[in-house]
Design an enzyme around this catalytic site. Structure first.
Site, PDB file in Angstrom:
ATOM      1  N   CYS A   2       0.848  -1.186   0.000  1.00  0.00           N
ATOM      2  CA  CYS A   2       0.000   0.000   0.000  1.00  0.00           C
ATOM      3  C   CYS A   2       0.885   1.238   0.000  1.00  0.00           C
ATOM      4  O   CYS A   2       1.928   1.282   0.644  1.00  0.00           O
ATOM      5  CB  CYS A   2      -0.940   0.105   1.185  1.00  0.00           C
ATOM      6  SG  CYS A   2      -2.093  -1.246   1.323  1.00  0.00           S
ATOM      7  N   ARG A  27       3.839  -0.218  -4.913  1.00  0.00           N
ATOM      8  CA  ARG A  27       3.614  -0.769  -3.574  1.00  0.00           C
ATOM      9  C   ARG A  27       2.311  -1.565  -3.483  1.00  0.00           C
ATOM     10  O   ARG A  27       2.061  -2.261  -2.507  1.00  0.00           O
ATOM     11  CB  ARG A  27       3.586   0.355  -2.543  1.00  0.00           C
ATOM     12  CG  ARG A  27       4.871   1.146  -2.474  1.00  0.00           C
ATOM     13  CD  ARG A  27       4.773   2.212  -1.425  1.00  0.00           C
ATOM     14  NE  ARG A  27       4.640   1.637  -0.104  1.00  0.00           N
ATOM     15  CZ  ARG A  27       5.640   1.219   0.647  1.00  0.00           C
ATOM     16  NH1 ARG A  27       6.874   1.338   0.212  1.00  0.00           N
ATOM     17  NH2 ARG A  27       5.423   0.708   1.832  1.00  0.00           N
ATOM     18  N   TRP A  73      -2.884  -2.657  -1.707  1.00  0.00           N
ATOM     19  CA  TRP A  73      -2.590  -4.071  -1.917  1.00  0.00           C
ATOM     20  C   TRP A  73      -3.432  -4.786  -0.880  1.00  0.00           C
ATOM     21  O   TRP A  73      -3.161  -4.704   0.321  1.00  0.00           O
ATOM     22  CB  TRP A  73      -1.100  -4.335  -1.706  1.00  0.00           C
ATOM     23  CG  TRP A  73      -0.689  -5.734  -2.051  1.00  0.00           C
ATOM     24  CD1 TRP A  73      -0.387  -6.223  -3.288  1.00  0.00           C
ATOM     25  CD2 TRP A  73      -0.506  -6.821  -1.134  1.00  0.00           C
ATOM     26  NE1 TRP A  73      -0.049  -7.553  -3.199  1.00  0.00           N
ATOM     27  CE2 TRP A  73      -0.114  -7.947  -1.893  1.00  0.00           C
ATOM     28  CE3 TRP A  73      -0.662  -6.961   0.235  1.00  0.00           C
ATOM     29  CZ2 TRP A  73       0.144  -9.180  -1.323  1.00  0.00           C
ATOM     30  CZ3 TRP A  73      -0.409  -8.198   0.813  1.00  0.00           C
ATOM     31  CH2 TRP A  73      -0.001  -9.296   0.037  1.00  0.00           C
ATOM     32  N   ASN A  99      -1.713   1.716   5.887  1.00  0.00           N
ATOM     33  CA  ASN A  99      -0.889   0.645   5.349  1.00  0.00           C
ATOM     34  C   ASN A  99      -0.548  -0.261   6.520  1.00  0.00           C
ATOM     35  O   ASN A  99      -0.062   0.221   7.540  1.00  0.00           O
ATOM     36  CB  ASN A  99       0.378   1.240   4.722  1.00  0.00           C
ATOM     37  CG  ASN A  99       1.373   0.192   4.292  1.00  0.00           C
ATOM     38  OD1 ASN A  99       1.011  -0.971   4.087  1.00  0.00           O
ATOM     39  ND2 ASN A  99       2.619   0.591   4.154  1.00  0.00           N
ATOM     40  N   GLY A 100      -0.816  -1.560   6.398  1.00  0.00           N
ATOM     41  CA  GLY A 100      -0.523  -2.479   7.503  1.00  0.00           C
ATOM     42  C   GLY A 100      -1.738  -3.318   7.829  1.00  0.00           C
ATOM     43  O   GLY A 100      -2.674  -3.417   7.028  1.00  0.00           O
ATOM     44  N   GLU A 478      17.862 -16.962  -8.777  1.00  0.00           N
ATOM     45  CA  GLU A 478      17.405 -15.595  -9.024  1.00  0.00           C
ATOM     46  C   GLU A 478      16.820 -15.466 -10.435  1.00  0.00           C
ATOM     47  O   GLU A 478      15.794 -14.814 -10.638  1.00  0.00           O
ATOM     48  CB  GLU A 478      18.581 -14.624  -8.802  1.00  0.00           C
ATOM     49  CG  GLU A 478      18.306 -13.163  -9.122  1.00  0.00           C
ATOM     50  CD  GLU A 478      17.099 -12.569  -8.391  1.00  0.00           C
ATOM     51  OE1 GLU A 478      16.561 -13.193  -7.459  1.00  0.00           O
ATOM     52  OE2 GLU A 478      16.685 -11.465  -8.793  1.00  0.00           O
ATOM     53  N   LYS A 482      12.928 -14.341 -11.402  1.00  0.00           N
ATOM     54  CA  LYS A 482      12.580 -13.277 -12.348  1.00  0.00           C
ATOM     55  C   LYS A 482      11.559 -13.777 -13.362  1.00  0.00           C
ATOM     56  O   LYS A 482      10.569 -13.111 -13.634  1.00  0.00           O
ATOM     57  CB  LYS A 482      13.821 -12.769 -13.109  1.00  0.00           C
ATOM     58  CG  LYS A 482      14.839 -11.976 -12.311  1.00  0.00           C
ATOM     59  CD  LYS A 482      14.407 -10.584 -11.927  1.00  0.00           C
ATOM     60  CE  LYS A 482      13.665 -10.540 -10.647  1.00  0.00           C
ATOM     61  NZ  LYS A 482      14.389 -10.553  -9.399  1.00  0.00           N
ATOM     62  N   GLU A 485       8.046 -14.322 -11.670  1.00  0.00           N
ATOM     63  CA  GLU A 485       7.274 -13.169 -11.196  1.00  0.00           C
ATOM     64  C   GLU A 485       6.870 -12.207 -12.305  1.00  0.00           C
ATOM     65  O   GLU A 485       5.836 -11.561 -12.203  1.00  0.00           O
ATOM     66  CB  GLU A 485       7.984 -12.432 -10.054  1.00  0.00           C
ATOM     67  CG  GLU A 485       9.227 -11.683 -10.413  1.00  0.00           C
ATOM     68  CD  GLU A 485       9.782 -10.877  -9.231  1.00  0.00           C
ATOM     69  OE1 GLU A 485      10.983 -10.634  -9.225  1.00  0.00           O
ATOM     70  OE2 GLU A 485       9.023 -10.483  -8.339  1.00  0.00           O
ATOM     71  N   HIS A 501      18.443 -36.620  -8.908  1.00  0.00           N
ATOM     72  CA  HIS A 501      17.804 -37.165  -7.701  1.00  0.00           C
ATOM     73  C   HIS A 501      16.289 -36.960  -7.721  1.00  0.00           C
ATOM     74  O   HIS A 501      15.647 -36.991  -6.682  1.00  0.00           O
ATOM     75  CB  HIS A 501      18.435 -36.550  -6.451  1.00  0.00           C
ATOM     76  CG  HIS A 501      19.896 -36.866  -6.348  1.00  0.00           C
ATOM     77  ND1 HIS A 501      20.362 -38.128  -6.066  1.00  0.00           N
ATOM     78  CD2 HIS A 501      21.002 -36.099  -6.560  1.00  0.00           C
ATOM     79  CE1 HIS A 501      21.692 -38.114  -6.082  1.00  0.00           C
ATOM     80  NE2 HIS A 501      22.099 -36.900  -6.387  1.00  0.00           N
ATOM     81  N   LYS A 598       5.986  -4.109  -4.389  1.00  0.00           N
ATOM     82  CA  LYS A 598       7.430  -3.908  -4.287  1.00  0.00           C
ATOM     83  C   LYS A 598       7.937  -4.120  -2.868  1.00  0.00           C
ATOM     84  O   LYS A 598       8.961  -4.737  -2.649  1.00  0.00           O
ATOM     85  CB  LYS A 598       7.760  -2.497  -4.772  1.00  0.00           C
ATOM     86  CG  LYS A 598       9.232  -2.142  -4.727  1.00  0.00           C
ATOM     87  CD  LYS A 598       9.993  -2.906  -5.782  1.00  0.00           C
ATOM     88  CE  LYS A 598      11.461  -2.575  -5.803  1.00  0.00           C
ATOM     89  NZ  LYS A 598      12.217  -3.566  -6.570  1.00  0.00           N
TER      90      LYS A 598
HETATM   91  O1  M6R Z   1      13.170  -4.890  -0.241  1.00  0.00           O
HETATM   92  P1  M6R Z   1      13.681  -6.276  -0.038  1.00  0.00           P
HETATM   93  O2  M6R Z   1      14.992  -6.510  -0.696  1.00  0.00           O
HETATM   94  O3  M6R Z   1      13.734  -6.680   1.408  1.00  0.00           O
HETATM   95  O4  M6R Z   1      12.622  -7.215  -0.732  1.00  0.00           O
HETATM   96  C1  M6R Z   1      12.696  -8.604  -0.644  1.00  0.00           C
HETATM   97  C2  M6R Z   1      11.789  -9.285  -1.645  1.00  0.00           C
HETATM   98  O5  M6R Z   1      10.448  -8.966  -1.399  1.00  0.00           O
HETATM   99  C3  M6R Z   1      12.128  -8.884  -3.084  1.00  0.00           C
HETATM  100  O6  M6R Z   1      13.460  -9.127  -3.391  1.00  0.00           O
HETATM  101  C4  M6R Z   1      11.229  -9.658  -4.073  1.00  0.00           C
HETATM  102  O7  M6R Z   1      11.557 -11.011  -4.046  1.00  0.00           O
HETATM  103  C5  M6R Z   1      11.380  -9.078  -5.481  1.00  0.00           C
HETATM  104  N1  M6R Z   1      10.090  -8.837  -6.062  1.00  0.00           N
HETATM  105  C6  M6R Z   1      12.081  -9.971  -6.414  1.00  0.00           C
HETATM  106  O8  M6R Z   1      12.214  -9.427  -7.680  1.00  0.00           O
END
Ligand code: M6R
Length: 603
Positions: A2, A27, A73, A99-100, A478, A482, A485, A501, A598
């Site tokens: 949010c 956000r 969100w 927010n929260g 990683e 990507k 997501e 395995h 984010k």
């Molecule tokens: O702000 P942060 O680095 O703590 O965020 C951690 C994860 O939420 C963040 O890296 C998330 O996995 C990304 N969307 C990945 O691209």
């Protein structure tokens, strides 16, 4: 999650709030709403993204010097117009954005219903305006009533409150969820994150945990949640507004991928003595590093993957044992820490709830804490004992790219520093670091088109494997995140040696597999794994250095040669581009993928 924006001042409020919300849309983006306070309190809400709300409001000019806006969100209640913030009290005189999560909202709501309050939404948030309304029966100020209401609430929250009875005032409260205040001349601002304030001011007051602010045109006053006045000077933030704009790129993600060479350069500034090929890390005291017997790393998502790369790097270069754990698991485990433990959290935003909890867990155990983060003044910075800032600049796309690369670079610097402290400098590696930004530029220039064409051929892909050993395994994780997501392609990252395995059963004729082979000491082993999948009919893409041409892959993306520990800084770039172009082929919402946000400030 949010986004919150607020403004008090002489500018036209509506477009300013809309602009702020657009900057914070990363956000959360399932609904949005705005309140403008003039003679009346005008409320506008809309399901969906900010531009839907903006369309509704086109051509509208409202008088009023105070406004608050919210992009949501959803946690409690579906993402509908009714559940969108701001929420009002019974008479519609007071509005709140939040927010929260208010954890005890059901008890509070039951009591408020008993007192005769009317509710319109399914949200936890709606109890807040009613609690404040109730408090205003006995309190004479909006601040006092909001503080009294906050004392009744359990959970995490960032609030902004306006009321017709108190024109030209915003009351903000913070418990856990982030809020920053922008200091202007004859105007003041409020937001969940710094980029929304950069077009107006770089003088930022960070609202700390358990603090409140009274924001008026003439100034900002800070208070504890008990109402005690506080004094604090604003920070001057070194990001400028341009850094948070798209700058001609179609998406923030692509812009941020292209900013990586510069982000790597900036992160090295002041951290390398090039004349003597030594890493300087004044942020982390030498005696702390020398005394460390074990390093515990905790983080989430992309930052966790950087942590895995960090483990391989630190153990191999400096011989220090490292444990890495996902913060949401670590925070609830009873890890038996050894004597001489050091805790390290990694977080781009510095606001991730689970990572903050991991940091607190280290502190409860009396373990000295280090942090690698990208955001000045973030919660992680206030909690950790020692902070290293990555210099990635604002990262807006939900998919983390430049933050990851600078996190891995920071861990390389830490590994080399630990090695130096053991009397084993790494001059060759330090020298090579100088070339890395240039090599990253070469990767972008030489491979982007190839990646785009590959993505076009793969446009019907719905399942993928990325394999690697050692540091390449961290990159595989990683790269797979990507792809998942952004392009919604199911992708499994596997340690290449582990495939047989179990998951090898999934490799049949025509299966698409990517193999990372940047670790020369593991090259022969990786080659065997490549043969295993080829023998089952897989089509293989390999990422390697030119001397990896003996890999019998269907396609090879050649990376400029570099030293093994630095391989991930180059191999990650085409993987990020692949996710980006796959998402483009599939018509996905690249910067704001479905269901994500984010900054994950809830559990
Ligand atoms: O702000 P942060 O680095 O703590 O965020 C951690 C994860 O939420 C963040 O890296 C998330 O996995 C990304 N969307 C990945 O691209």
């Amino acid at each position: 999650m949010c986004g919150i924006v607020g403004y008090v001042g002489p500018r036209e409020v509506l477009p300013l709030i809309l602009q702020g919300l657009k900057t914070l849309e990363y956000r959360g983006y399932d609904s949005a709403g705005i309140v403008i306070l003039g003679e009346d309190l005008s409320l506008f809400k809309r399901q969906g993204k900010i531009n839907a709300l903006e369309k509704d409001l086109q051509g509208l000019h409202l008088d009023g010097r105070t406004g608050i806006g919210h992009t949501r969100w959803a946690t409690h209640g579906a993402p509908t117009e009714l559940n969108a913030h701001p929420h009002l009290d019974c008479d519609g005189n007071l509005a709140v954005i939040h927010n929260g999560i208010i954890e005890n909202y059901l008890q509070l709501k039951a009591e408020l219903l008993r007192l005769g309050h009317h509710f319109r939404s399914e949200t936890d948030t709606e109890v807040i305006p009613h609690l404040i309304e109730e408090q205003l029966k006995s309190q004479s100020s909006l601040l006092g009533a909001t503080l009294a209401a906050s004392a009744q609430m359990e959970g995490a929250f960032a609030l902004a409150v306006v009321s017709k009875r108190f024109p030209n005032q915003i009351v903000a409260v913070r418990r856990e969820s982030p809020l920053v205040l922008g200091v202007g001349k004859g105007e003041n601002f409020l937001a969940s994150d710094i980029p929304a304030l950069l077009p107006y001011t770089r003088d930022i007051l960070i609202l700390n945990n358990n603090e409140a602010a009274l924001i008026e045109e003439s100034g900002i006053q800070l208070f504890t949640l008990e109402g005690k006045a506080l004094q604090r000077q604003p920070l001057s933030i070194d990001w400028d507004a341009k850094m948070a704009e798209r700058g001609g790129y179609e998406h923030y993600m692509l812009k941020e991928i292209h900013e990586q060479p510069q982000a790597l350069r900036e992160t090295m500034v002041g951290h390398i003595d090039w004349d003597h090929s030594l890493v300087l890390l004044p942020e982390f005291p030498d005696d702390l590093l020398t005394g460390a017997r074990r390093l515990y790393i905790s983080a989430c998502g992309t930052a966790y993957h950087a942590g895995i790369a960090g483990k391989y790097l630190i153990e191999s270069l400096a011989g220090l044992p490292v444990e890495v754990e996902i913060a949401s698991e670590f925070r609830y485990r009873r890890t038996p820490f050894v004597e001489g433990s050091l805790g390290l959290v990694i977080s781009q935003s510095g606001e991730t709830m689970d990572t903050l909890a991991a940091l607190k867990r280290f502190k409860e155990q009396g373990i000295p804490t280090l942090a690698i983060t990208n955001v000045q003044g973030s919660s992680v910075c206030r909690e950790a004992d020692h902070i290293f800032y990555t210099k990635a600049g604002p990262e807006i796309a939900v998919a983390s790219t430049k933050a990851y690369l600078t996190q891995v670079l920071s861990l390389i610097l830490l590994a080399v520093k630990l090695s130096q402290l053991k009397g084993q400098p790494q001059p060759e590696l330090v020298c090579e670091l100088k070339r890395i930004p240039l090599l990253a530029e070469r990767v972008l220039a030489e491979l982007e088109k190839t990646v785009q064409e590959y993505a076009n051929r793969m446009r019907f892909l719905d399942d993928y494997f990325i394999l690697g050993r050692g540091l390449d395994f961290a990159s595989a994780l990683e790269g797979a995140l990507k792809l998942k997501e952004i392009s919604y392609v199911h992708c499994e990252a596997y340690a290449a040696g582990e495939l047989k395995h179990g998951p090898l059963a999934l490799v049949t004729q025509g299966k698409q597999v990517c193999i990372l082979a940047t670790q020369r000491n593991l090259f022969a082993k990786t080659l065997s794994n490549l043969k295993e999948v080829k023998a089952r009919g897989a089509e293989v893409l390999a990422l390697s250095f030119p001397d990896g041409n003996e890999l019998e892959a269907d396609e090879i993306w050649s990376l400029p040669p570099t030293l093994d520990p630095l391989g991930p800084l180059l191999s990650m770039i085409p993987l990020q581009l692949f996710a980006y172009y796959m998402a483009k082929e599939k018509g996905c919402d690249i910067d704001q993928p479905r269901n994500l946000a984010k900054s994950v400030t809830v559990e």
